[in-house]
Motif scaffolding. Structure first.
Motif, PDB file in Angstrom:
ATOM      1  N   UNK A  14       0.852  -1.189   0.000  1.00  0.00           N
ATOM      2  CA  UNK A  14       0.000   0.000   0.000  1.00  0.00           C
ATOM      3  C   UNK A  14       0.890   1.243   0.000  1.00  0.00           C
ATOM      4  N   UNK A  15       0.596   2.160  -0.890  1.00  0.00           N
ATOM      5  CA  UNK A  15       1.266   3.468  -0.878  1.00  0.00           C
ATOM      6  C   UNK A  15       0.266   4.495  -0.364  1.00  0.00           C
ATOM      7  N   UNK A  16       0.444   4.934   0.858  1.00  0.00           N
ATOM      8  CA  UNK A  16      -0.429   5.952   1.438  1.00  0.00           C
ATOM      9  C   UNK A  16      -0.123   7.313   0.813  1.00  0.00           C
ATOM     10  N   UNK A  17      -1.169   8.036   0.437  1.00  0.00           N
ATOM     11  CA  UNK A  17      -1.032   9.407  -0.072  1.00  0.00           C
ATOM     12  C   UNK A  17      -1.858  10.326   0.816  1.00  0.00           C
ATOM     13  N   UNK A  18      -1.232  11.377   1.307  1.00  0.00           N
ATOM     14  CA  UNK A  18      -1.880  12.336   2.208  1.00  0.00           C
ATOM     15  C   UNK A  18      -2.179  13.619   1.429  1.00  0.00           C
ATOM     16  N   UNK A  19      -3.432  14.073   1.507  1.00  0.00           N
ATOM     17  CA  UNK A  19      -3.872  15.278   0.786  1.00  0.00           C
ATOM     18  C   UNK A  19      -4.404  16.294   1.790  1.00  0.00           C
ATOM     19  N   UNK A  20      -3.831  17.491   1.793  1.00  0.00           N
ATOM     20  CA  UNK A  20      -4.268  18.533   2.723  1.00  0.00           C
ATOM     21  C   UNK A  20      -4.961  19.657   1.954  1.00  0.00           C
ATOM     22  N   UNK A  21      -6.024  20.226   2.582  1.00  0.00           N
ATOM     23  CA  UNK A  21      -6.800  21.303   1.957  1.00  0.00           C
ATOM     24  C   UNK A  21      -7.019  22.424   2.970  1.00  0.00           C
ATOM     25  N   UNK A  22      -7.047  23.670   2.500  1.00  0.00           N
ATOM     26  CA  UNK A  22      -7.240  24.815   3.403  1.00  0.00           C
ATOM     27  C   UNK A  22      -8.708  25.093   3.689  1.00  0.00           C
ATOM     28  N   UNK A  23      -9.534  24.085   3.534  1.00  0.00           N
ATOM     29  CA  UNK A  23     -10.970  24.215   3.844  1.00  0.00           C
ATOM     30  C   UNK A  23     -11.426  22.889   4.453  1.00  0.00           C
ATOM     31  N   UNK A  24     -12.562  22.939   5.124  1.00  0.00           N
ATOM     32  CA  UNK A  24     -13.080  21.741   5.781  1.00  0.00           C
ATOM     33  C   UNK A  24     -14.406  21.341   5.157  1.00  0.00           C
ATOM     34  N   UNK A  25     -14.554  20.037   4.925  1.00  0.00           N
ATOM     35  CA  UNK A  25     -15.792  19.490   4.375  1.00  0.00           C
ATOM     36  C   UNK A  25     -16.594  18.827   5.490  1.00  0.00           C
ATOM     37  N   UNK A  26     -17.895  18.970   5.432  1.00  0.00           N
ATOM     38  CA  UNK A  26     -18.773  18.314   6.402  1.00  0.00           C
ATOM     39  C   UNK A  26     -19.233  16.975   5.836  1.00  0.00           C
ATOM     40  N   UNK A  27     -18.962  15.919   6.572  1.00  0.00           N
ATOM     41  CA  UNK A  27     -19.385  14.583   6.176  1.00  0.00           C
ATOM     42  C   UNK A  27     -19.904  13.844   7.409  1.00  0.00           C
ATOM     43  N   UNK A  28     -20.821  12.888   7.234  1.00  0.00           N
ATOM     44  CA  UNK A  28     -21.318  12.124   8.380  1.00  0.00           C
ATOM     45  C   UNK A  28     -20.419  10.953   8.745  1.00  0.00           C
ATOM     46  N   UNK A  29     -19.343  10.732   7.984  1.00  0.00           N
ATOM     47  CA  UNK A  29     -18.467   9.581   8.203  1.00  0.00           C
ATOM     48  C   UNK A  29     -17.046  10.030   8.538  1.00  0.00           C
ATOM     49  N   UNK A  30     -16.329   9.146   9.209  1.00  0.00           N
ATOM     50  CA  UNK A  30     -14.891   9.352   9.442  1.00  0.00           C
ATOM     51  C   UNK A  30     -14.075   8.825   8.268  1.00  0.00           C
ATOM     52  N   UNK A  31     -14.466   7.665   7.780  1.00  0.00           N
ATOM     53  CA  UNK A  31     -13.698   7.050   6.701  1.00  0.00           C
ATOM     54  C   UNK A  31     -14.622   6.270   5.776  1.00  0.00           C
ATOM     55  N   UNK A  32     -14.106   6.024   4.564  1.00  0.00           N
ATOM     56  CA  UNK A  32     -14.771   5.175   3.580  1.00  0.00           C
ATOM     57  C   UNK A  32     -13.841   4.020   3.233  1.00  0.00           C
ATOM     58  N   UNK A  33     -14.412   2.816   3.099  1.00  0.00           N
ATOM     59  CA  UNK A  33     -13.622   1.640   2.739  1.00  0.00           C
ATOM     60  C   UNK A  33     -14.315   0.923   1.591  1.00  0.00           C
ATOM     61  N   UNK A  34     -13.512   0.356   0.703  1.00  0.00           N
ATOM     62  CA  UNK A  34     -14.036  -0.414  -0.419  1.00  0.00           C
ATOM     63  C   UNK A  34     -13.883  -1.908  -0.115  1.00  0.00           C
ATOM     64  N   UNK A  35     -14.900  -2.529   0.507  1.00  0.00           N
ATOM     65  CA  UNK A  35     -14.745  -3.911   0.981  1.00  0.00           C
ATOM     66  C   UNK A  35     -14.643  -4.953  -0.131  1.00  0.00           C
ATOM     67  N   UNK A  36     -15.218  -4.673  -1.308  1.00  0.00           N
ATOM     68  CA  UNK A  36     -15.143  -5.679  -2.366  1.00  0.00           C
ATOM     69  C   UNK A  36     -13.862  -5.563  -3.201  1.00  0.00           C
ATOM     70  N   UNK A  37     -13.027  -4.571  -2.876  1.00  0.00           N
ATOM     71  CA  UNK A  37     -11.698  -4.428  -3.488  1.00  0.00           C
ATOM     72  C   UNK A  37     -11.759  -4.335  -5.008  1.00  0.00           C
ATOM     73  N   UNK A  38     -12.754  -3.591  -5.505  1.00  0.00           N
ATOM     74  CA  UNK A  38     -12.909  -3.426  -6.946  1.00  0.00           C
ATOM     75  C   UNK A  38     -12.671  -1.990  -7.400  1.00  0.00           C
ATOM     76  N   UNK A  39     -12.267  -1.121  -6.495  1.00  0.00           N
ATOM     77  CA  UNK A  39     -12.031   0.284  -6.814  1.00  0.00           C
ATOM     78  C   UNK A  39     -10.538   0.576  -6.643  1.00  0.00           C
TER      79      UNK A  39
END
Length: 344
Positions: free
Chosen positions: A197-222
């Protein structure tokens, strides 16, 4: 009689083993290849942000995990309250389910797990010491450990190896002990494959509102496997900013492992922008990355074979010994190995 124990690796498994030996009559030396501790449960600091760029948190897996984490001190302990949701190969996002267990990190990052465990011990941690080989004297029964500079450490009554399986197998290959037990150990450990796994970190000077902490692709097709919002962790990201920890799929990571950071980040940012339907995410104001060649075990070594070395004082721990690429799995494999050493 005081026993001398060497632990190779100060990740969750190595720190767990040292913690288990804290009340034993043992002198514990930990040899760690990097400057920090906690291995793939890693934290960085940059431009006012802290981010866990390997393992993202410790799960409330069972009662003993919860007791241990809380027992290490509530100061700085961070609860991640938002859930983990899922998405499929077409990028369709869905709510998670009740299996999403409670999650912890610390305001100073997930490396606090190993730091707090080790603070409870008297173990000596020798950093920037990469182990190249181990050697066993059958006459005395003692072990010695040789680092890449040629320095010999020891003698030790017991040695515990905790690096990922391919690195552990390489250490065993370099030792002179060639009996059938060692041959079987090398084969069993060398058979465990890993996902990259190559982790990539992306920083933005604004904040987005989301109802989740994280998203995962369990079927490993993305091509994206995981996206986490580090701003959900208290003390990690300043207000009004957003930092995404993105872990692409092993296939994407293998194909782009050596790409220049800017090129890799541009592609990952484009994938995340499409997934989250937000064109602003194509243009982070700063990026970072970390390649994990041995991120997650894709198998498990034969436990019966691994235990054969314990008669001679040779032990193994790590997520590959239990077949689960989770922080708690590595931690408890180390604790269990430490307890067996103490009993010996």
């Amino acid at each position: 009689m005081t026993r001398d124990v060497c632990i190779v690796g100060a990740g969750a498994a190595g720190a767990g083993a040292a913690y288990a030996l804290r009340d034993a009559n043992a002198n514990v030396t930990i040899l760690e290849k990097s400057r920090g501790v906690c291995g793939r449960a890693a934290t960085r600091r940059r431009q006012g942000c802290r981010y866990d760029h390997g393992a993202n948190y410790v799960k409330d897996y069972d009662r003993r995990t919860a007791q241990l984490v809380r027992g290490l001190g509530a100061d700085g302990l961070v609860n991640i309250d938002e859930p983990v949701w899922t998405f499929d190969g077409d990028g369709v996002i869905s709510e998670g389910d009740a299996r999403d267990q409670h999650k912890w990190t610390w305001t100073e990052g997930i490396t606090q797990l190993a730091k707090r465990l080790l603070a409870e011990t008297e173990a000596t941690v020798e950093r920037e010491t990469r182990v190249a080989a181990i050697d066993h004297n059958p006459d005395s029964g003692y072990w010695s450990v040789v680092d890449e500079s040629g320095t010999r450490h020891g003698p030790f009554d017991s040695v515990l190896l905790t690096p990922p399986a391919p690195q552990t197998a390489a250490i065993l290959t370099e030792m002179g002990w060639g009996d059938q037990c060692m041959v079987a150990l090398r084969e069993a450990i060398g058979s465990v494959e890993y996902r990259t796994v190559r982790t990539v970190v992306l920083h933005y000077p604004f904040e987005r509102e989301e109802p989740w902490y994280a998203l995962v692709n369990p079927d490993k097709t993305h091509p994206v496997g995981w996206v986490a919002r580090e701003e959900c962790k208290e003390g990690h990201v300043p207000d009004g900013e957003s930092l995404l920890v993105v872990q692409p799929s092993p296939e994407w990571s293998e194909a782009h492992y050596d790409d220049p950071l800017d090129d890799a980040a541009d592609e990952v940012a484009a994938m995340v922008a499409e997934l989250l339907d937000d064109e602003r995410l194509r243009d982070p104001d700063w990026v970072d990355d970390q390649g994990w060649r041995y991120a997650l075990p894709d198998g498990v070594a034969d436990r019966e074979i691994l235990r054969r070395g314990e008669f001679h004082g040779l032990y193994f721990a790590g997520d590959w010994t239990v077949g689960e690429g989770r922080v708690h799995a590595a931690l408890w494999s180390g604790v269990d190995a430490g307890e067996r050493i103490a009993e010996q």
